[in-house]
Write a protein that holds these residues in place. Structure first.
Motif, PDB file in Angstrom:
ATOM      1  N   THR A  72       0.831  -1.206   0.000  1.00  0.00           N
ATOM      2  CA  THR A  72       0.000   0.000   0.000  1.00  0.00           C
ATOM      3  C   THR A  72       0.867   1.258   0.000  1.00  0.00           C
ATOM      4  N   LEU A  73       1.932   1.249   0.789  1.00  0.00           N
ATOM      5  CA  LEU A  73       2.818   2.413   0.829  1.00  0.00           C
ATOM      6  C   LEU A  73       3.548   2.596  -0.501  1.00  0.00           C
ATOM      7  N   ASN A  74       3.991   1.514  -1.103  1.00  0.00           N
ATOM      8  CA  ASN A  74       4.648   1.622  -2.408  1.00  0.00           C
ATOM      9  C   ASN A  74       3.684   2.167  -3.464  1.00  0.00           C
ATOM     10  N   LYS A  75       2.448   1.756  -3.379  1.00  0.00           N
ATOM     11  CA  LYS A  75       1.429   2.285  -4.288  1.00  0.00           C
ATOM     12  C   LYS A  75       1.273   3.784  -4.073  1.00  0.00           C
ATOM     13  N   GLY A  76       1.275   4.198  -2.810  1.00  0.00           N
ATOM     14  CA  GLY A  76       1.147   5.610  -2.501  1.00  0.00           C
ATOM     15  C   GLY A  76       2.326   6.429  -2.995  1.00  0.00           C
ATOM     16  N   ILE A  77       3.529   5.874  -2.882  1.00  0.00           N
ATOM     17  CA  ILE A  77       4.719   6.575  -3.375  1.00  0.00           C
ATOM     18  C   ILE A  77       4.620   6.779  -4.879  1.00  0.00           C
ATOM     19  N   ASP A  78       4.119   5.779  -5.583  1.00  0.00           N
ATOM     20  CA  ASP A  78       3.949   5.900  -7.037  1.00  0.00           C
ATOM     21  C   ASP A  78       2.880   6.938  -7.393  1.00  0.00           C
ATOM     22  N   LEU A  79       1.832   7.024  -6.580  1.00  0.00           N
ATOM     23  CA  LEU A  79       0.737   7.947  -6.858  1.00  0.00           C
ATOM     24  C   LEU A  79       1.040   9.381  -6.425  1.00  0.00           C
ATOM     25  N   ALA A  80       1.967   9.550  -5.494  1.00  0.00           N
ATOM     26  CA  ALA A  80       2.253  10.877  -4.941  1.00  0.00           C
ATOM     27  C   ALA A  80       2.723  11.838  -6.039  1.00  0.00           C
ATOM     28  N   ARG A  81       2.264  13.076  -5.961  1.00  0.00           N
ATOM     29  CA  ARG A  81       2.610  14.072  -6.972  1.00  0.00           C
ATOM     30  C   ARG A  81       3.694  15.039  -6.504  1.00  0.00           C
ATOM     31  N   ALA A  82       4.048  14.983  -5.226  1.00  0.00           N
ATOM     32  CA  ALA A  82       4.997  15.948  -4.665  1.00  0.00           C
ATOM     33  C   ALA A  82       6.394  15.343  -4.522  1.00  0.00           C
ATOM     34  N   PRO A  83       7.426  16.186  -4.490  1.00  0.00           N
ATOM     35  CA  PRO A  83       8.793  15.690  -4.298  1.00  0.00           C
ATOM     36  C   PRO A  83       9.068  15.237  -2.868  1.00  0.00           C
ATOM     37  N   TYR A  84       8.303  15.769  -1.898  1.00  0.00           N
ATOM     38  CA  TYR A  84       8.428  15.360  -0.500  1.00  0.00           C
ATOM     39  C   TYR A  84       7.201  14.553  -0.107  1.00  0.00           C
ATOM     40  N   ILE A  85       7.431  13.440   0.598  1.00  0.00           N
ATOM     41  CA  ILE A  85       6.328  12.616   1.103  1.00  0.00           C
ATOM     42  C   ILE A  85       6.408  12.574   2.626  1.00  0.00           C
ATOM     43  N   ALA A  86       5.313  12.964   3.273  1.00  0.00           N
ATOM     44  CA  ALA A  86       5.223  12.896   4.729  1.00  0.00           C
ATOM     45  C   ALA A  86       4.350  11.705   5.100  1.00  0.00           C
ATOM     46  N   ARG A  87       4.917  10.795   5.866  1.00  0.00           N
ATOM     47  CA  ARG A  87       4.131   9.645   6.320  1.00  0.00           C
ATOM     48  C   ARG A  87       3.228  10.032   7.480  1.00  0.00           C
ATOM     49  N   MET A  88       2.059   9.425   7.501  1.00  0.00           N
ATOM     50  CA  MET A  88       1.122   9.639   8.599  1.00  0.00           C
ATOM     51  C   MET A  88       0.369   8.346   8.824  1.00  0.00           C
ATOM     52  N   ASP A  89       0.068   8.040  10.070  1.00  0.00           N
ATOM     53  CA  ASP A  89      -0.760   6.877  10.389  1.00  0.00           C
ATOM     54  C   ASP A  89      -2.139   7.338  10.849  1.00  0.00           C
ATOM     55  N   ALA A  90      -3.101   6.464  10.699  1.00  0.00           N
ATOM     56  CA  ALA A  90      -4.501   6.830  10.905  1.00  0.00           C
ATOM     57  C   ALA A  90      -4.925   6.853  12.370  1.00  0.00           C
ATOM     58  N   ASP A  91      -3.989   6.604  13.281  1.00  0.00           N
ATOM     59  CA  ASP A  91      -4.346   6.678  14.702  1.00  0.00           C
ATOM     60  C   ASP A  91      -3.453   7.643  15.482  1.00  0.00           C
ATOM     61  N   ASP A  92      -2.644   8.434  14.774  1.00  0.00           N
ATOM     62  CA  ASP A  92      -1.732   9.369  15.425  1.00  0.00           C
ATOM     63  C   ASP A  92      -2.201  10.806  15.234  1.00  0.00           C
ATOM     64  N   VAL A  93      -1.541  11.721  15.927  1.00  0.00           N
ATOM     65  CA  VAL A  93      -1.907  13.139  15.867  1.00  0.00           C
ATOM     66  C   VAL A  93      -0.651  13.965  15.600  1.00  0.00           C
ATOM     67  N   ALA A  94      -0.631  14.638  14.450  1.00  0.00           N
ATOM     68  CA  ALA A  94       0.498  15.497  14.104  1.00  0.00           C
ATOM     69  C   ALA A  94       0.302  16.876  14.723  1.00  0.00           C
ATOM     70  N   TYR A  95       1.398  17.473  15.189  1.00  0.00           N
ATOM     71  CA  TYR A  95       1.324  18.819  15.746  1.00  0.00           C
ATOM     72  C   TYR A  95       1.207  19.829  14.597  1.00  0.00           C
ATOM     73  N   PRO A  96       0.582  20.982  14.837  1.00  0.00           N
ATOM     74  CA  PRO A  96       0.250  21.919  13.747  1.00  0.00           C
ATOM     75  C   PRO A  96       1.426  22.374  12.890  1.00  0.00           C
ATOM     76  N   ASP A  97       2.625  22.447  13.450  1.00  0.00           N
ATOM     77  CA  ASP A  97       3.771  22.948  12.681  1.00  0.00           C
ATOM     78  C   ASP A  97       4.688  21.839  12.187  1.00  0.00           C
ATOM     79  N   ARG A  98       4.213  20.598  12.233  1.00  0.00           N
ATOM     80  CA  ARG A  98       5.060  19.474  11.815  1.00  0.00           C
ATOM     81  C   ARG A  98       5.540  19.631  10.373  1.00  0.00           C
ATOM     82  N   LEU A  99       4.618  19.777   9.430  1.00  0.00           N
ATOM     83  CA  LEU A  99       4.987  19.832   8.021  1.00  0.00           C
ATOM     84  C   LEU A  99       5.883  21.024   7.726  1.00  0.00           C
ATOM     85  N   GLN A 100       5.574  22.164   8.306  1.00  0.00           N
ATOM     86  CA  GLN A 100       6.373  23.360   8.048  1.00  0.00           C
ATOM     87  C   GLN A 100       7.820  23.166   8.473  1.00  0.00           C
TER      88      GLN A 100
END
Length: 356
Positions: A72-100
């Motif tokens: 599933t992750l390899n499929k996502g990497i192929d589908l991704a349109r951006a040069p940077y990929i940020a992983r996220m899991d469906a039960d976690d919580v990212a802090y507001p400034d994580r991506l920045q």
């Protein structure tokens, strides 16, 4: 227009925590991203929850059948349109400034292929479990033996991950990817909290597939060590467990000379890591990480030995000068722990055996 970041989140029967995870991404201070969510054949209300959001940045892809995390992750990497990929899991919580913060770091450090962060570990109710107190400069050395990098904290360059063939293992897939990346590119861990990492009854590596992940890690660590030592010789499983801070197997043998052999083997591995060319090689950091690791292991076993055995262990693995440094460091560490009791540095052993 191509987004700057693709946030890649696989989903499988994650209805309990999915909304909180999604909202933590949608509310990021950094806005230029696509939210690529791949449902891997969920049978609960996960898809309905995803479809209830109208944010145009969300791209939902549904697998026709359950493919598993790596495919599933390899499929996502192929589908991704951006040069940077940020992983996220469906039960976690990212802090507001994580991506920045992660985008900023990668832009400022073009030689770096992956950046991660520290986490706060929480339970299913969101209550605090622990916060690991690892030094970021120790991560490269320890990646030979154990994965301190939390998968949903990483942001990596898409082309670098594709260059090492993406996720190639069904279990401990993140550990394998991180090690392969570290052989070819700089990696870095931001020494700050950017995510709440939730441990649940459905966690694959800790609950549902615990034995499979443990076996995969054993095999990968053996391979990692063989890479640096340039030999196909396998170490005793108890040695590998010890290097992962799982001391019970070696403790059960009740043989002090085996502990000594394990630590001397570790010294040899450290020397080979120091000698091996690598984009992450920093001799000073490697030596500091190795000293800390060795002292931590020695301290654990010293607490369970009689005095003659303690002396034998200390003089077998340290010089007299290093023994003095060891006890001085222990005093400093004890004072530091007393000042910060909430931090749990290593996994707790649930069983202890005394030497006779």
């Amino acid at each position: 227009m191509m987004p700057a970041v693709s946030v890649l989140m696989p989903v499988y029967n994650a209805q309990d925590f999915l909304a909180a995870a999604m909202e933590s991404i949608l509310q990021q201070s950094f806005r230029d991203f696509e939210f690529l969510i791949i449902d891997d054949g969920s049978t609960d209300d996960s898809v309905a929850i995803i479809q209830s959001y109208q944010d145009p940045r969300i791209r939902l892809c549904q697998n026709e059948q359950n493919l598993g995390i790596s495919a599933t992750l390899n499929k996502g990497i192929d589908l991704a349109r951006a040069p940077y990929i940020a992983r996220m899991d469906a039960d976690d919580v990212a802090y507001p400034d994580r991506l920045q913060k992660q985008v900023t770091y990668l832009k400022q450090n073009p030689a770096c292929a992956m950046v991660s962060s520290f986490v706060k570990v929480i339970d299913e109710q969101g209550k605090f479990v622990r916060q690991d107190d690892f030094k970021s400069e120790y991560f490269y050395y320890n990646l030979t033996f154990i994965c301190w990098i939390y998968h949903p904290t990483v942001m990596y360059r898409r082309e670098a991950v594709q260059a090492v063939n993406g996720y190639t293992k069904p279990y401990a897939e993140d550990f394998e990817l991180f090690w392969q990346l570290s052989r070819n590119y700089r990696i870095h861990t931001l020494p700050e909290l950017l995510l709440d990492y939730r441990v649940t009854s459905k966690s694959l590596h800790q609950v549902l597939r615990k034995e499979e992940y443990a076996q995969a890690q054993q095999e990968q660590i053996q391979r990692n060590i063989q890479y640096y030592t340039r030999t196909d010789k396998s170490l005793p499983p108890a040695f590998i467990d010890c290097y992962q801070y799982s001391f019970l197997p070696l403790l059960q043998e009740k043989k002090v000379h085996q502990i000594v052999a394990c630590l001397k083997t570790l010294d040899g591995i450290t020397q080979k890591i120091l000698e091996t060319e690598n984009p992450n090689r920093n001799s000073q950091d490697i030596q500091k990480a190795a000293i800390y690791k060795k002292r931590y292991i020695v301290n654990f076993f010293l607490k369970r030995l009689a005095w003659p055995q303690r002396i034998y262990l200390l003089l077998s693995v340290f010089t007299l000068k290093d023994v003095v440094k060891f006890y001085r460091a222990q005093a400093i560490e004890a004072k530091r722990k007393k000042a910060t009791p909430a931090l749990q540095k290593q996994p707790h052993l649930s069983h202890e055996l005394s030497f006779t």
